[in-house]
Design an enzyme around this catalytic site. Structure first.
Site, PDB file in Angstrom:
ATOM      1  N   ARG A 222       0.852  -1.191   0.000  1.00 51.66           N
ATOM      2  CA  ARG A 222       0.000   0.000   0.000  1.00 51.66           C
ATOM      3  C   ARG A 222       0.887   1.241   0.000  1.00 51.66           C
ATOM      4  NH1 ARG A 222      -2.731   2.938   4.811  1.00 51.66           N
ATOM      5  NH2 ARG A 222      -3.858   4.522   3.657  1.00 51.66           N
TER       6      ARG A 222
ATOM      7  N   HIS B 156      -3.015  10.814   0.854  1.00 52.49           N
ATOM      8  CA  HIS B 156      -2.459  10.590   2.189  1.00 52.49           C
ATOM      9  C   HIS B 156      -1.833  11.905   2.652  1.00 52.49           C
ATOM     10  CE1 HIS B 156      -1.029   7.171   5.007  1.00 52.49           C
ATOM     11  NE2 HIS B 156      -0.732   8.309   5.604  1.00 52.49           N
TER      12      HIS B 156
ATOM     13  N   GLU C 290      -7.590   8.308   6.400  1.00 53.56           N
ATOM     14  CA  GLU C 290      -7.891   8.915   7.694  1.00 53.56           C
ATOM     15  C   GLU C 290      -8.402  10.352   7.612  1.00 53.56           C
ATOM     16  OE1 GLU C 290      -4.441   8.512  10.193  1.00 53.56           O
ATOM     17  OE2 GLU C 290      -4.694   6.358  10.387  1.00 53.56           O
TER      18      GLU C 290
ATOM     19  N   ASN D 164      -7.494   1.496   9.992  1.00 49.53           N
ATOM     20  CA  ASN D 164      -6.196   1.715  10.631  1.00 49.53           C
ATOM     21  C   ASN D 164      -6.422   1.630  12.121  1.00 49.53           C
ATOM     22  OD1 ASN D 164      -5.254   2.209   8.081  1.00 49.53           O
ATOM     23  ND2 ASN D 164      -4.758   4.368   8.421  1.00 49.53           N
TER      24      ASN D 164
ATOM     25  N   TYR E 146      -4.577   1.449  15.905  1.00 47.42           N
ATOM     26  CA  TYR E 146      -3.353   1.602  16.696  1.00 47.42           C
ATOM     27  C   TYR E 146      -3.569   1.420  18.197  1.00 47.42           C
ATOM     28  CZ  TYR E 146      -0.870   3.135  12.547  1.00 47.42           C
ATOM     29  OH  TYR E 146      -0.286   3.171  11.317  1.00 47.42           O
TER      30      TYR E 146
ATOM     31  N   GLU F  45      -3.569  -0.277   8.173  1.00 47.17           N
ATOM     32  CA  GLU F  45      -2.394   0.111   8.961  1.00 47.17           C
ATOM     33  C   GLU F  45      -2.520  -0.464  10.361  1.00 47.17           C
ATOM     34  OE1 GLU F  45      -1.416   4.290   9.257  1.00 47.17           O
ATOM     35  OE2 GLU F  45      -1.856   4.627   7.145  1.00 47.17           O
TER      36      GLU F  45
HETATM   37  C1  FCB Z   1      -1.362   7.038  10.768  1.00 42.11           C
HETATM   38  C2  FCB Z   1      -0.940   7.577   9.421  1.00 42.11           C
HETATM   39  C3  FCB Z   1       0.381   7.069   8.934  1.00 42.11           C
HETATM   40  C4  FCB Z   1       1.387   6.952  10.059  1.00 42.11           C
HETATM   41  C5  FCB Z   1       0.796   6.215  11.231  1.00 42.11           C
HETATM   42  C6  FCB Z   1       1.746   6.020  12.384  1.00 42.11           C
HETATM   43  O1  FCB Z   1      -2.278   7.906  11.356  1.00 42.11           O
HETATM   44  O2  FCB Z   1      -1.914   7.252   8.466  1.00 42.11           O
HETATM   45  O3  FCB Z   1       0.805   7.914   7.907  1.00 42.11           O
HETATM   46  O4  FCB Z   1       1.887   8.178  10.391  1.00 42.11           O
HETATM   47  O5  FCB Z   1      -0.341   6.891  11.699  1.00 42.11           O
END
Ligand code: FCB
Length: 447
Positions: A79, A123, A168, A296, A298, A355
């Site tokens: 990607r 992006h 995002e 995404n 985290y 992500e």
């Molecule tokens: C996300 C972004 C990516 C990267 C990660 C850690 O929010 O999409 O570009 O910075 O965080």
């Protein structure tokens, strides 16, 4: 291979993610125009250590070597994002053939290596001339985004079949236009600029889906959202309501319009003074059917009621557990929860984790290696959470780790390393970390 390696289908996409401004460098080469991130990163005090993306990972010149890394990691997808200003240096108008040629060579190289290209159109690196006209605050940006999408689709759509319109939208609207932490760096006491830019971005997404479908009829098209698992700090009704508001702000304000064709009513009530103008047909345009949702993931947020707190009268409550170098809580169960919830509540046709990953203080040891046991463990536990979701019926079709290589981490510059491959930024040498070797094992096991 470890017996704990989770099992995924043979056609599962195992990939890594990157983004143009974070890796390419070569910002003044071959006709590329200025972007909001060039301007922002060159503004004093905005980025840690005064870092910029001027050189980044020099991927613009080293893309063949980087395809080699994808192969070493046994990945079957990659990607990446296209820099709008390499294609249309002024944001609209004349097409820069050299920019198209760069991505065309990259796509050919990926296909030759047996790697499926997954292309993100936006992006965050908006051409600066469009920002000078208001950027995402201006409704006319929709037409500009569609025109850009159309150029990319016609140039690459014979070979690229997997398109993500935007990465995002919460981040580039809220951090860019209200919180000031990302380009273009605007701040606002009111949430209105975030809601207006979000509305325009979602409209641009919907219009781009249509443009992609007409230019590339066999394309898979979707959008990527940053989603969080939200827990209340206690079972007090006030905290339960705070968690619902935070979820409404981060998750539902995007999921509801995309999949249900309306903004969430509780949040509309909360933010009624700051709503964007909604024209007839807007919500139909935003909720145009897509082929997949990119997630995404985290971390999770634990929140409590906090009258007077910004935006939604909440505060996030720090957790005692494990954290990565970004300060984010490491919480693999949240990935399982968010995948299950998105599937149950919104039923996208397919889901991809576009992500997931974490920064740690990686050390190049005397043996010339990076023994990043924490990242390996992080990935292993998140892959297991994803496998659990698949077993429980979630149509998860692929998983892209952030990131292939250490890179320019936005406001944190080069101070945070997210890669499965280490980059020595002084020499541009790449070294596969232990986590990259683990990734290679997992990806090889798919068949
Ligand atoms: C996300 C972004 C990516 C990267 C990660 C850690 O929010 O999409 O570009 O910075 O965080």
């Amino acid at each position: 291979m470890s017996s704990e390696t989770p099992h995924f289908a043979a056609d599962f996409l195992w990939g890594a993610s990157t983004a143009s401004y974070q890796i390419e460098g070569a910002v003044a080469e071959d006709g590329r125009g200025e972007t909001i991130w060039d301007r922002f990163s060159h503004t004093p005090s905005k980025i840690c250590n005064g870092d910029t993306g001027d050189v980044a990972c020099d991927h613009y010149h080293r893309w063949q070597e980087d395809i080699g890394l994808l192969k070493r990691l046994n990945l079957n997808s990659y990607r990446f994002s296209v820099a709008w200003s390499r294609i249309l240096p002024n944001g609209r108008g004349p097409v820069n053939q050299a920019g198209i040629d760069f991505y065309s060579r990259l796509v050919d190289g990926l296909l030759e290596a047996g790697i499926t290209p997954s292309l993100t159109l936006y992006h965050w690196d908006l051409p600066q001339p469009l920002q000078d006209e208001g950027g995402w605050l201006r409704r006319g940006i929709i037409d500009d985004f569609v025109a850009y999408t159309d150029v990319v689709a016609r140039a690459l759509g014979d070979r690229v079949k997997f398109f993500i319109t935007q990465n995002e939208p919460w981040v580039f609207t809220w951090l860019g236009y209200v919180m000031g932490e990302h380009a273009p760096g605007f701040t606002s006491e009111s949430v209105k600029p975030a809601l207006v830019t979000t509305h325009n971005a979602l409209l641009a997404h919907g219009a781009a889906v249509k443009a992609l479908r007409s230019a590339v009829p066999d394309a898979q098209v979707g959008i990527t959202l940053n989603l969080y698992h939200v827990d209340p700090a206690t079972n007090r009704p006030a905290d339960l309501e705070a968690a619902a508001r935070h979820d409404g702000h981060l998750n539902r304000w995007y999921l509801d319009p995309l999949f249900r064709g309306h903004y969430p009513s509780d949040m509309v009530e909360l933010w009624q003074a700051d709503l964007p103008d909604i024209m007839p047909g807007d919500m139909e345009q935003i909720s145009v059917p897509t082929d997949f949702l990119g997630v995404n993931y985290y971390s999770r947020h634990v929140v409590a009621d906090a009258p007077g707190g910004h935006y939604t009268e909440i505060m996030t409550v720090p957790q005692a557990g494990e954290h990565c170098a970004m300060g984010w809580e490491v919480y693999p169960d949240g990935l399982y929860a968010i995948l299950k919830r998105v599937h149950a509540d919104y039923a996208p046709r397919a889901i991809y984790v576009t992500e997931n990953g974490a920064p740690y203080d990686d050390v190049l040891t005397e043996d010339g290696q990076i023994h990043d046991a924490e990242r390996t463990s992080y990935l292993q536990r998140h892959f297991a959470a994803a496998a659990h979701a698949v077993r429980d019926g979630v149509p998860l079709k692929g998983y892209f780790v952030w990131s292939l290589i250490d890179n320019f981490e936005w406001a944190f510059g080069y101070s945070l390393r997210f890669g499965m491959v280490y980059v020595d930024f002084a020499t541009q040498q790449r070294i596969v970390k232990d986590s990259g070797k683990y990734m290679a094992q997992v990806a090889a096991a798919r068949s």
